[in-house]
Write a protein that holds these residues in place. Structure first.
Motif, PDB file in Angstrom:
ATOM      1  N   TRP A 122      38.065 -23.989  -9.199  1.00  0.00           N
ATOM      2  CA  TRP A 122      37.310 -23.572  -8.027  1.00  0.00           C
ATOM      3  C   TRP A 122      38.099 -22.556  -7.186  1.00  0.00           C
ATOM      4  CZ3 TRP A 122      37.816 -28.713  -9.536  1.00  0.00           C
ATOM      5  CH2 TRP A 122      36.639 -29.340  -9.945  1.00  0.00           C
ATOM      6  N   THR A 142      30.388 -27.794  -5.817  1.00  0.00           N
ATOM      7  CA  THR A 142      29.186 -27.312  -6.498  1.00  0.00           C
ATOM      8  C   THR A 142      28.956 -25.852  -6.097  1.00  0.00           C
ATOM      9  OG1 THR A 142      27.747 -28.173  -4.728  1.00  0.00           O
ATOM     10  CG2 THR A 142      28.194 -29.627  -6.595  1.00  0.00           C
ATOM     11  N   ASP A 143      28.127 -25.624  -5.099  1.00  0.00           N
ATOM     12  CA  ASP A 143      27.791 -24.258  -4.698  1.00  0.00           C
ATOM     13  C   ASP A 143      28.510 -23.864  -3.416  1.00  0.00           C
ATOM     14  OD1 ASP A 143      26.218 -26.227  -3.384  1.00  0.00           O
ATOM     15  OD2 ASP A 143      24.871 -24.672  -2.649  1.00  0.00           O
ATOM     16  N   TRP A 269      22.075 -18.177  -0.008  1.00  0.00           N
ATOM     17  CA  TRP A 269      20.829 -18.930  -0.092  1.00  0.00           C
ATOM     18  C   TRP A 269      19.748 -18.441   0.881  1.00  0.00           C
ATOM     19  CZ3 TRP A 269      20.119 -21.063   4.660  1.00  0.00           C
ATOM     20  CH2 TRP A 269      21.262 -21.342   5.416  1.00  0.00           C
ATOM     21  N   GLY A 301      26.992 -24.951   1.054  1.00  0.00           N
ATOM     22  CA  GLY A 301      27.667 -25.400  -0.153  1.00  0.00           C
ATOM     23  C   GLY A 301      27.927 -26.882  -0.115  1.00  0.00           C
ATOM     24  N   THR A 324      29.922 -29.686 -12.548  1.00  0.00           N
ATOM     25  CA  THR A 324      30.577 -28.640 -11.754  1.00  0.00           C
ATOM     26  C   THR A 324      31.442 -27.715 -12.599  1.00  0.00           C
ATOM     27  OG1 THR A 324      32.400 -30.146 -11.208  1.00  0.00           O
ATOM     28  CG2 THR A 324      30.552 -30.039  -9.656  1.00  0.00           C
ATOM     29  N   GLN A 329      27.279 -24.639 -13.765  1.00  0.00           N
ATOM     30  CA  GLN A 329      26.956 -24.045 -12.471  1.00  0.00           C
ATOM     31  C   GLN A 329      26.193 -22.731 -12.620  1.00  0.00           C
ATOM     32  OE1 GLN A 329      27.533 -25.324  -8.989  1.00  0.00           O
ATOM     33  NE2 GLN A 329      27.164 -26.895 -10.524  1.00  0.00           N
ATOM     34  N   PHE A 333      22.573 -22.043 -11.115  1.00  0.00           N
ATOM     35  CA  PHE A 333      22.288 -20.817 -10.366  1.00  0.00           C
ATOM     36  C   PHE A 333      21.028 -20.150 -10.888  1.00  0.00           C
ATOM     37  CE2 PHE A 333      22.824 -16.122 -10.382  1.00  0.00           C
ATOM     38  CZ  PHE A 333      22.717 -15.890  -9.024  1.00  0.00           C
ATOM     39  N   THR A 338      21.540 -21.618  -6.679  1.00  0.00           N
ATOM     40  CA  THR A 338      22.723 -22.166  -6.012  1.00  0.00           C
ATOM     41  C   THR A 338      23.950 -21.374  -6.453  1.00  0.00           C
ATOM     42  OG1 THR A 338      22.897 -23.805  -7.785  1.00  0.00           O
ATOM     43  CG2 THR A 338      21.765 -24.479  -5.776  1.00  0.00           C
ATOM     44  N   PHE A 339      24.620 -20.734  -5.513  1.00  0.00           N
ATOM     45  CA  PHE A 339      25.681 -19.796  -5.855  1.00  0.00           C
ATOM     46  C   PHE A 339      26.964 -20.546  -6.194  1.00  0.00           C
ATOM     47  CE2 PHE A 339      28.460 -16.137  -5.482  1.00  0.00           C
ATOM     48  CZ  PHE A 339      27.657 -15.141  -6.009  1.00  0.00           C
ATOM     49  N   PRO A 340      27.534 -20.332  -7.375  1.00  0.00           N
ATOM     50  CA  PRO A 340      28.650 -21.155  -7.857  1.00  0.00           C
ATOM     51  C   PRO A 340      29.951 -20.924  -7.104  1.00  0.00           C
ATOM     52  CG  PRO A 340      28.207 -19.385  -9.406  1.00  0.00           C
ATOM     53  CD  PRO A 340      27.112 -19.349  -8.388  1.00  0.00           C
ATOM     54  N   SER A 341      30.793 -21.964  -7.110  1.00  0.00           N
ATOM     55  CA  SER A 341      32.094 -21.896  -6.439  1.00  0.00           C
ATOM     56  C   SER A 341      33.245 -21.829  -7.438  1.00  0.00           C
ATOM     57  CB  SER A 341      32.285 -23.119  -5.538  1.00  0.00           C
ATOM     58  OG  SER A 341      32.267 -24.325  -6.293  1.00  0.00           O
TER      59      SER A 341
END
Length: 422
Positions: A122, A142-143, A269, A301, A324, A329, A333, A338-341
């Motif tokens: 991450w 997650t995001d 988002w 997030g 995750t 992810q 998305f 949902t924008f990944p981390s």
């Protein structure tokens, strides 16, 4: 508020029904049942089916709440009573401080998680935010919600402001330049520049080195940068830059369609929120720029945690780790935006090539990946941080927008923060 989760409707009755469910136990056919509690849209439905197919011994039961608040209220209640929490509980960053204050109720994922899951999966600040002072890792990221600025090209053009990418980036380079552009806009067309004071104050506050609390959990609202930020925002309100709307209200939602404001602080988002509220008649009129005043920022997030109540903690941690992973992810998305981390996911061609026709065909995936790289660190959040932001600062700013003086509003904010911190 952090109510991006309010985009979808949910009832407290539904939350109560969820609260009646127990923790994971024996599934059908001798399989191990894992319960996963989430809210809004994580994009996991298809992933659950994929995981079950690859792990015939696992049966996943999904508890899904529409809004973040009922979900977290239910979680806190289950932690207090000592039973009923899911094997995997999602936690939104706006409620993370409450969870971190009860970190002993959760497993350290460094201990029970799969050995091949390194924290460099991450972004560093994502991991730092969910790591306790003792070094325990409470959740898998997650995001995220990297911040950019969204704006109406037609409205800026009508006011004689730049609409080309370079000109817009310079206009949004700093908060001083942003508010200066707002003064020009109001002078030219006599209409508001942004939607609501709290929607500007919150990201400015979150960029500061010290939040509402210092790392010793002492209230810092009178010693950090908040008074300076307050004066900047309320000064802009006094000069007519705010549409004086309450975020997430019907009037706020209608404001997008009615062209009530020209710019919007824009986490990743928010693109879907704008498109849904502004409607098809404004397609191509909204744009987003790879710039945010004052540098990078994040708004939103979540994390996946494993409460100590889980009867199958290692299996739960393995599922959370799989969900995750960068590959999953990216799938989430694609499914729900949902924008990944995850560092690897942010370099994925599948993400970088993602475009938005509503926003003029811009490569929004690459744009927000660039914005995510600008976030240097996660601001420390004290136990009552979310309560102060949502229930103290926002109402105090709304009071100023409704006619109370900036000084009176600040006194209301400080008094409310002190009461919340007791």
């Amino acid at each position: 508020m952090r109510q991006r989760r309010a985009v979808l409707a949910a009832t407290l009755a539904g939350a109560a029904a969820l609260a009646a469910c127990g923790t994971g136990g024996g599934g059908s056919g001798g399989r191990t049942e894992l319960t996963v509690a989430t809210f809004n849209e994580f994009g996991y439905e298809g992933l659950f089916e994929e995981y079950e197919a690859a792990h015939p011994n696992i049966e996943i039961t999904h508890r899904k709440t529409g809004q973040a608040a009922p979900h977290h209220q239910n979680l806190i209640t289950k932690l207090a009573t000592g039973s009923g929490a899911a094997d995997v509980e999602a936690v939104e960053e706006g409620f993370l401080s409450q969870v971190m204050a009860k970190s002993g109720k959760f497993h350290d994922l460094r201990e029970i998680g799969p050995g091949d899951v390194a924290t460099d999966r991450w972004l560093k600040w994502k991991v730092d935010a969910v790591t306790t002072k003792e070094g325990k890792l409470i959740g898998y990221g997650t995001d995220i919600g990297p911040l950019a600025m969204c704006y109406r090209t037609d409205l800026l053009g009508a006011a004689g402001l730049p609409t080309d990418p370079e000109g817009v980036r310079q206009m949004f380079a700093t908060w001083d330049s942003y508010f200066a552009a707002g003064d020009r806009y109001v002078a030219a067309v006599g209409k508001p520049w942004f939607d609501a004071a709290a929607q500007i104050f919150n990201p400015m506050h979150n960029q500061a080195e010290t939040g509402f609390f210092d790392r010793d959990d002492k209230l810092a609202i009178e010693s950090n940068d908040d008074r300076k930020i307050w004066d900047q925002v309320t000064g802009a309100v006094a000069r007519g830059q705010s549409a004086r709307l309450v975020a997430w209200s019907k009037e706020w939602q209608d404001g997008f369609r009615q062209s009530a404001f020209a710019t919007k602080t824009c986490p990743s988002w928010m693109l879907g929120v704008i498109e849904g509220n502004a409607g098809p008649e404004h397609a191509g009129k909204w744009a987003v720029t790879a710039a945010f005043p004052g540098g990078g920022g994040n708004w939103g997030g979540s994390y996946l945690t494993v409460p100590r109540q889980s009867e199958h903690a290692e299996e739960a941690a393995a599922l959370a780790a799989w969900l995750t992973a960068p590959e999953q992810q990216i799938k989430a998305f694609v499914a729900k935006g949902t924008f990944p981390s995850q560092s690897a996911a942010l370099a994925s061609p599948r993400l970088l090539e993602k475009t938005s026709e509503y926003f003029g065909g811009q490569k929004v995936g690459a744009l927000f990946a660039e914005q995510a790289s600008k976030v240097a660190a996660a601001q420390y959040k004290g136990p009552q941080d979310g309560e102060i932001q949502d229930n103290v600062i926002a109402p105090a700013l709304q009071a100023v927008e409704q006619g109370k003086s900036a000084e009176e509003g600040w006194a209301q904010a400080v008094e409310g923060a002190k009461k919340a911190a007791k």
